[in-house]
Structures are given as structure tokens and as C-alpha cells.
Design an enzyme around this catalytic site. Structure first.
Site, short mmCIF file in Angstrom:
data_model
loop_
_atom_site.label_atom_id
_atom_site.label_comp_id
_atom_site.label_asym_id
_atom_site.label_seq_id
_atom_site.Cartn_x
_atom_site.Cartn_y
_atom_site.Cartn_z
N SER A 36 0.83 -1.20 0.00
CA SER A 36 0.00 0.00 0.00
C SER A 36 0.87 1.25 0.00
CB SER A 36 -0.88 0.02 1.25
OG SER A 36 -1.56 -1.20 1.39
N1 SAH Z 1 0.06 -4.85 4.38
C1 SAH Z 1 0.66 -5.32 3.16
C2 SAH Z 1 -0.26 -5.08 2.00
C3 SAH Z 1 -0.49 -6.33 1.27
S1 SAH Z 1 -1.76 -6.33 0.05
C4 SAH Z 1 2.04 -4.73 2.95
O1 SAH Z 1 2.44 -3.81 3.68
O2 SAH Z 1 2.71 -5.19 2.04
C5 SAH Z 1 -2.99 -7.34 0.84
C6 SAH Z 1 -2.57 -8.73 1.22
O3 SAH Z 1 -3.73 -9.35 1.78
C7 SAH Z 1 -2.11 -9.62 0.07
O4 SAH Z 1 -0.84 -10.11 0.34
C8 SAH Z 1 -3.17 -10.74 0.05
O5 SAH Z 1 -2.64 -12.01 -0.31
C9 SAH Z 1 -3.67 -10.75 1.49
N2 SAH Z 1 -4.99 -11.33 1.70
C10 SAH Z 1 -6.10 -11.26 0.90
N3 SAH Z 1 -7.13 -11.94 1.45
C11 SAH Z 1 -6.67 -12.47 2.63
C12 SAH Z 1 -7.26 -13.28 3.65
N4 SAH Z 1 -8.53 -13.71 3.59
N5 SAH Z 1 -6.50 -13.63 4.71
C13 SAH Z 1 -5.20 -13.22 4.82
N6 SAH Z 1 -4.60 -12.46 3.88
C14 SAH Z 1 -5.31 -12.08 2.79
#
Ligand code: SAH
Length: 226
Positions: A72
Site C-alpha cells: 500500500s
Molecule cells: N500490508 C501489506 C499489503 C499487502 S496487500 C504490505 O504492507 O505489504 C494485501 C494482502 O492481503 C495480500 O498479500 C493478500 O494475499 C492478502 N490477503 C487477501 N485476502 C486475505 C485473507 N482472507 N487472509 C489473509 N490475507 C489475505
């Protein structure tokens, strides 16, 4: 990882000075919580993306982290941390245990870990958990606990949480998470599918108050694990 993170200490576009400029931009964008601003100034964001992208790490932009996912942008990371800390007026409350859903590359978890005693972070993609675990170890981030699993149900064994931050968008607040909030704690998430709005749910006893804030853009929260 081919290169070691320690050899990417930070010069030019990845230096502490560049990070300082990012923090000034965050202030201009309305982030007020000094603890959040200071955490954002400390975490080396360029070490959470591939080396080819590191010169762009301090731009206010989302960047790819592989597996079709994105890190993000700095403003939304700071904004969610500020909301989680009740810090919109400049000062927030210290956090004990925080639950993050969507570990991704571990950047947001590391920022939250500067504001909390411990961050439990769930990620549904096993390969991403593995890669991020190695990165967090190399960066000596000891108070983030990456967990492979579907975050939709939260992490009951570690509840209650002083804040829950969801880094992926969903059409409704996952109901299973609400009882995992400590009294007075907040859940922060992007609500909606195509059009998403930042949503804060605050627990006071058995009452949950929902507030909708500005528009945002996140990857979707998906069920099950990969
Ligand atoms: N906070 C992260 C942003 C990652 S984007 C950072 O700083 O990099 C969102 C993430 O949520 C992705 O890696 C995706 O695989 C994960 N995600 C999506 N659905 C999910 C779920 N049901 N449980 C756990 N993770 C999930």
C-alpha cells in the site's frame, strides 16, 4: 532473496533524508499522530520491495510485491495506523497486541510493530509468508508474528486485540472479527468492492460504532488459502 538486505543500507533515493521528505509529505496530507510519523520515518520502505523498484519506494504510490499483490502507498499505511491508535488529533494510545490481515511484504506490519507490543499478521499466500518471514528476520523485526491462514476469521487464539487492521477490501465487516476487539479498540478496513471506503469500527462494551471516511483502493480480501 539474492541480495542481502544489509548491503542495501540506503543512499540517494533510499536514504534517511528521502524518508524525511516522505514524512513531510505525510504531514501535508494531514497525518497528525507524531508516533506514526516517527515510525514512518524509521522503517526502511525500500527494503520491502525488490531492488529494481527501490528508487520508487518513497513515492506516494502502491508498488507490486509479486503474487499479484501490492504494498500500500505510504499515506494509507500512516492513515490506518493513525486511526488504529485513535491518533487523529496528534496523540494516540499505545497498543498492546495488534492483528493485521494481509501481511504482504511486511511493511505495514513493521510500521505497526513500532506502535505496538506485538503484531500478529495473517496472510493467505504461503509463499509470501515464507519470503516475508525471511525479510523480517534479516531486518531484526522481532515483534511481528507472520501466520499463514485465512484472516477472515481472525486469530481467536491471540485475541483480544488492541486494534485490527485489514489491508484488503471486502464488501462487509467480517463479523467474526468484532468479538476479537478489546474494549475501546478499533478495526480499520477498506469497505466495498469496486468502490471502497475506509471504515473504522470502534468497540465500546457490546456496542460497535461504524464510521465511513475517505475513498481508498485496495486489492480484494479473498477467502481460503493459497
Ligand atoms: N500490508 C501489506 C499489503 C499487502 S496487500 C504490505 O504492507 O505489504 C494485501 C494482502 O492481503 C495480500 O498479500 C493478500 O494475499 C492478502 N490477503 C487477501 N485476502 C486475505 C485473507 N482472507 N487472509 C489473509 N490475507 C489475505
Amino acid at each position: 532473496m539474492a541480495e542481502t538486505l544489509n548491503s542495501r543500507a540506503g543512499i540517494g533515493m533510499t536514504s534517511a533524508r528521502t524518508r524525511g521528505r516522505m514524512v513531510e509529505r505525510l504531514r501535508e496530507l494531514g497525518i497528525k499522530d507524531e508516533m506514526v510519523l516517527s515510525a514512518m520515518g524509521e522503517v526502511p520502505r525500500h527494503l520491502f520491495v525488490d531492488q529494481a523498484l527501490e528508487s520508487r519506494a518513497y513515492e506516494d504510490t502502491a508498488l507490486p510485491i509479486g503474487f499479484g499483490q501490492t504494498i500500500s502507498n505510504p499515506h494509507i499505511v500512516a492513515r490506518m495506523a493513525e486511526l488504529a491508535r485513535h491518533g487523529e488529533t496528534g496523540q494516540g494510545r499505545p497498543l498492546g497486541r495488534v492483528l493485521e490481515i494481509g501481511l504482504g511484504c511486511g511493511y505495514q506490519a513493521t510500521v505497526l510493530a513500532k506502535l505496538a507490543r506485538e503484531v500478529v499478521s495473517m496472510e493467505r499466500i504461503a509463499a509470501l509468508v515464507g519470503k516475508t518471514r525471511v525479510r523480517l528476520r534479516e531486518l531484526r523485526v522481532n515483534n511481528v508474528k507472520p501466520k499463514h491462514g485465512d484472516g477472515m476469521n481472525g486469530a481467536k487464539d491471540f485475541a483480544p486485540f488492541d486494534a485490527i487492521v485489514i489491508a484488503a477490501a471486502f464488501g462487509e465487516v467480517p463479523q467474526a472479527l468484532l468479538p476479537q476487539l478489546a474494549d475501546g479498540a478499533r478495526l480499520v478496513m477498506p469497505l466495498g468492492n469496486q468502490t471502497q471506503t475506509l471504515c473504522v469500527v470502534e468497540r465500546q462494551g457490546d456496542t460497535y460504532t461504524e464510521r465511513l471516511l475517505e475513498g481508498v483502493k485496495f486489492v480484494p480480501l479473498l477467502p481460503g488459502v493459497a
